[in-house]
Design an enzyme around this catalytic site. Structure first.
Site, PDB file in Angstrom:
ATOM      1  N   HIS A 144      -3.814  -3.405  -4.791  1.00  0.00           N
ATOM      2  CA  HIS A 144      -4.439  -2.241  -5.446  1.00  0.00           C
ATOM      3  C   HIS A 144      -5.759  -1.879  -4.773  1.00  0.00           C
ATOM      4  O   HIS A 144      -6.648  -1.314  -5.395  1.00  0.00           O
ATOM      5  CB  HIS A 144      -4.615  -2.473  -6.952  1.00  0.00           C
ATOM      6  CG  HIS A 144      -3.294  -2.543  -7.666  1.00  0.00           C
ATOM      7  ND1 HIS A 144      -2.665  -1.426  -8.165  1.00  0.00           N
ATOM      8  CD2 HIS A 144      -2.466  -3.587  -7.900  1.00  0.00           C
ATOM      9  CE1 HIS A 144      -1.508  -1.785  -8.702  1.00  0.00           C
ATOM     10  NE2 HIS A 144      -1.357  -3.097  -8.548  1.00  0.00           N
ATOM     11  N   THR A 145      -5.858  -2.210  -3.508  1.00  0.00           N
ATOM     12  CA  THR A 145      -7.031  -1.823  -2.725  1.00  0.00           C
ATOM     13  C   THR A 145      -6.734  -0.580  -1.880  1.00  0.00           C
ATOM     14  O   THR A 145      -7.659   0.135  -1.508  1.00  0.00           O
ATOM     15  CB  THR A 145      -7.461  -2.972  -1.789  1.00  0.00           C
ATOM     16  OG1 THR A 145      -6.283  -3.455  -1.125  1.00  0.00           O
ATOM     17  CG2 THR A 145      -8.090  -4.113  -2.567  1.00  0.00           C
ATOM     18  N   SER A 167      24.826   6.053  -0.353  1.00  0.00           N
ATOM     19  CA  SER A 167      24.227   4.734  -0.252  1.00  0.00           C
ATOM     20  C   SER A 167      25.153   3.685  -0.837  1.00  0.00           C
ATOM     21  O   SER A 167      25.693   3.872  -1.926  1.00  0.00           O
ATOM     22  CB  SER A 167      22.911   4.703  -1.022  1.00  0.00           C
ATOM     23  OG  SER A 167      22.572   3.365  -1.235  1.00  0.00           O
ATOM     24  N   GLU A 183       6.762  10.168  -1.297  1.00  0.00           N
ATOM     25  CA  GLU A 183       6.706   9.431  -2.561  1.00  0.00           C
ATOM     26  C   GLU A 183       5.685  10.051  -3.527  1.00  0.00           C
ATOM     27  O   GLU A 183       5.938  10.171  -4.723  1.00  0.00           O
ATOM     28  CB  GLU A 183       6.364   7.960  -2.280  1.00  0.00           C
ATOM     29  CG  GLU A 183       6.659   7.091  -3.458  1.00  0.00           C
ATOM     30  CD  GLU A 183       7.038   5.675  -3.081  1.00  0.00           C
ATOM     31  OE1 GLU A 183       7.414   5.410  -1.914  1.00  0.00           O
ATOM     32  OE2 GLU A 183       6.961   4.819  -3.972  1.00  0.00           O
ATOM     33  N   ASP A 235       2.448   0.295   1.911  1.00  0.00           N
ATOM     34  CA  ASP A 235       3.857  -0.087   2.079  1.00  0.00           C
ATOM     35  C   ASP A 235       4.503   0.650   3.253  1.00  0.00           C
ATOM     36  O   ASP A 235       5.262   0.060   4.032  1.00  0.00           O
ATOM     37  CB  ASP A 235       4.630   0.198   0.789  1.00  0.00           C
ATOM     38  CG  ASP A 235       4.083  -0.600  -0.377  1.00  0.00           C
ATOM     39  OD1 ASP A 235       3.237  -1.486  -0.143  1.00  0.00           O
ATOM     40  OD2 ASP A 235       4.494  -0.346  -1.516  1.00  0.00           O
ATOM     41  N   TYR A 245       0.957   1.918 -13.268  1.00  0.00           N
ATOM     42  CA  TYR A 245       0.334   2.005 -11.939  1.00  0.00           C
ATOM     43  C   TYR A 245      -0.626   3.201 -11.911  1.00  0.00           C
ATOM     44  O   TYR A 245      -1.763   3.103 -11.447  1.00  0.00           O
ATOM     45  CB  TYR A 245       1.433   2.164 -10.885  1.00  0.00           C
ATOM     46  CG  TYR A 245       0.943   2.164  -9.453  1.00  0.00           C
ATOM     47  CD1 TYR A 245       0.921   0.994  -8.702  1.00  0.00           C
ATOM     48  CD2 TYR A 245       0.516   3.339  -8.841  1.00  0.00           C
ATOM     49  CE1 TYR A 245       0.485   1.001  -7.378  1.00  0.00           C
ATOM     50  CE2 TYR A 245       0.081   3.357  -7.533  1.00  0.00           C
ATOM     51  CZ  TYR A 245       0.068   2.184  -6.799  1.00  0.00           C
ATOM     52  OH  TYR A 245      -0.369   2.200  -5.493  1.00  0.00           O
TER      53      TYR A 245
HETATM   54  C1  GAF Z   1       2.590  -0.632  -4.602  1.00  0.00           C
HETATM   55  C2  GAF Z   1       2.097   0.615  -3.915  1.00  0.00           C
HETATM   56  F1  GAF Z   1       3.150   1.301  -3.372  1.00  0.00           F
HETATM   57  C3  GAF Z   1       1.091   0.290  -2.811  1.00  0.00           C
HETATM   58  O1  GAF Z   1       0.561   1.482  -2.285  1.00  0.00           O
HETATM   59  C4  GAF Z   1      -0.021  -0.617  -3.342  1.00  0.00           C
HETATM   60  O2  GAF Z   1      -0.938   0.115  -4.123  1.00  0.00           O
HETATM   61  C5  GAF Z   1       0.564  -1.788  -4.119  1.00  0.00           C
HETATM   62  O3  GAF Z   1       1.472  -1.364  -5.120  1.00  0.00           O
HETATM   63  C6  GAF Z   1      -0.516  -2.609  -4.791  1.00  0.00           C
HETATM   64  O4  GAF Z   1      -1.293  -3.239  -3.833  1.00  0.00           O
HETATM   65  O5  GAF Z   1       3.340  -1.416  -3.740  1.00  0.00           O
END
Ligand code: GAF
Length: 374
Positions: free
Chosen positions: A36-37, A69, A162, A174, A223
């Site tokens: 979450h950085t 898929s 996304e 990611d 989130y």
């Molecule tokens: C998920 C999100 F997709 C990433 O961007 C990141 O914020 C993560 O959570 C937390 O570190 O995977």
């Protein structure tokens, strides 16, 4: 040709009755530390996992895109949409539509295509099945239509797909991992400058990644709430992003109301832990790295509140094992997977004991993703 290449090719031929022009893939990821950085402009340290999403594509004569898929639901059902007229369906095909929309908005010209997908990245496991899909589709379309797109831009377009189409307000970690990382070295990434460096895991250490079987969904509220809390904390502290603060600011942070004080404390200390982890890896200090994993988990559990009891249990079980340096929740949280740093050579046995004890205690079945079974 690998077995997986052959599998996605076969799926393509079975569904579309012709050969694909391009076959490509992208991996899932495990984040070693730095959670979450990314959407706070901070540091992350992901690594690719061996599980991947494979994509096979060929051009179509008209603007129709057809996608099938093998793993994402719907059996052999073919989903169809018009390139340039994407419509949200709230199903997996939205990741593909999000990609075509993001490409068009970035000025790239593509037309219709047939696309087959096969993946062994488990969904909702905190190991980035979405980014693996976005990056694999982007790679396939880049090759198929000869697009000029470097790997960083490609990751950014995956994130846009996304954010803007699927509606999940994720950061860039990611997609950068899926686009740039491998499964031998961690990708130390500054999400503000996009500068990155590959940092190998020190000799003597090995990773274990276990999926708790409790699924998460980042398009859902939790989130988004955390991200909004971070933005509120940054605004209250007079900075653009929490990245702009350091340990010296913690007394100021403590004066904020709860819970934003704890949310900000997690992000600020987590950024510091990433930097310390990179230093520990370079110094070959596995004990220090393990201790940072443990501190990161405590911060995610108590300050950021993104863990769940099943994940805490897996972390506790792993931590109690001989040969484990440290363990933590990896990924966005609210379920998902843990990552543990263990003595080289011990991973297989430790993973087996932890998953056995977890099943006995919780009734849930945990799956070992890393190391892959012998
Ligand atoms: C998920 C999100 F997709 C990433 O961007 C990141 O914020 C993560 O959570 C937390 O570190 O995977």
């Amino acid at each position: 040709m690998s077995k997986a290449d052959a599998t996605v090719r076969e799926h393509f031929v079975r569904i579309f009755h012709r050969e694909p022009a391009v076959v490509t893939s992208a991996p899932g990821r495990v984040n070693l530390i730095g959670e979450h950085t990314d959407y706070n402009g901070g540091y992350v340290l992901p690594m690719a996992i061996p599980q991947r999403t494979w994509v096979a594509v060929a051009r179509q004569g008209d603007p129709r895109a057809r996608a099938s898929s093998r793993n994402l639901g719907g059996g052999d059902r073919v989903r169809e949409f018009r390139v340039g007229a994407e419509i949200v369906t709230r199903s997996w095909v939205d990741y593909v539509q999000g990609v075509t929309q993001a490409l068009a908005r970035d000025g790239h010209t593509i037309s219709g295509f047939d696309l087959a997908i096969v993946s062994d990245v488990p969904l909702g496991s905190g190991l980035s099945s979405s980014a693996a899909l976005e990056v694999a589709v982007l790679r396939a379309l880049r090759d198929l239509f000869g697009l000029t797109l470097d790997d960083v831009r490609l990751a950014q377009l995956g994130q846009r797909a996304e954010n803007d189409f699927v509606g999940a307000p994720v950061g860039l970690m990611d997609q950068m991992a899926a686009s740039l990382a491998d499964d031998h070295t961690a990708l130390f990434l500054d999400t503000r400058t996009l500068g990155f460096e590959q940092v190998p895991l020190p000799p003597g250490g090995e990773l274990v990644v276990i999926n708790s079987g409790v699924a998460h969904n980042h398009a859902s509220g939790d989130y988004r709430t955390r991200r909004a809390e971070c933005e509120r904390a940054a605004a209250a502290l007079g900075v653009a992003q929490l990245r702009d603060l350091g340990l010296a600011d913690l007394p100021r942070v403590a004066a904020l109301p709860d819970p934003i004080a704890r949310r900000a404390r997690h992000v600020i200390t987590e950024d510091e832990r990433v930097l310390e982890s990179v230093a520990a890896m370079k110094a070959g200090d596995l004990r220090r790295l393990g201790a940072l994993f443990a501190a990161s988990h405590a911060s995610q559990r108590d300050d950021f509140e993104v863990s769940v009891p099943e994940i805490d249990r897996l972390v506790d079980l792993a931590t109690a094992e001989h040969g484990v340096f440290g363990a933590r929740l990896t990924g966005g949280g609210f379920g998902g997977s843990i990552v543990a740093l263990v003595e080289a050579g011990a991973a297989q046995d430790i993973a087996a004991r932890v998953t056995h004890a977890y099943r006995a205690g919780s009734g849930h079945t945990a799956t070992v993703l890393v190391p892959q079974s012998r």
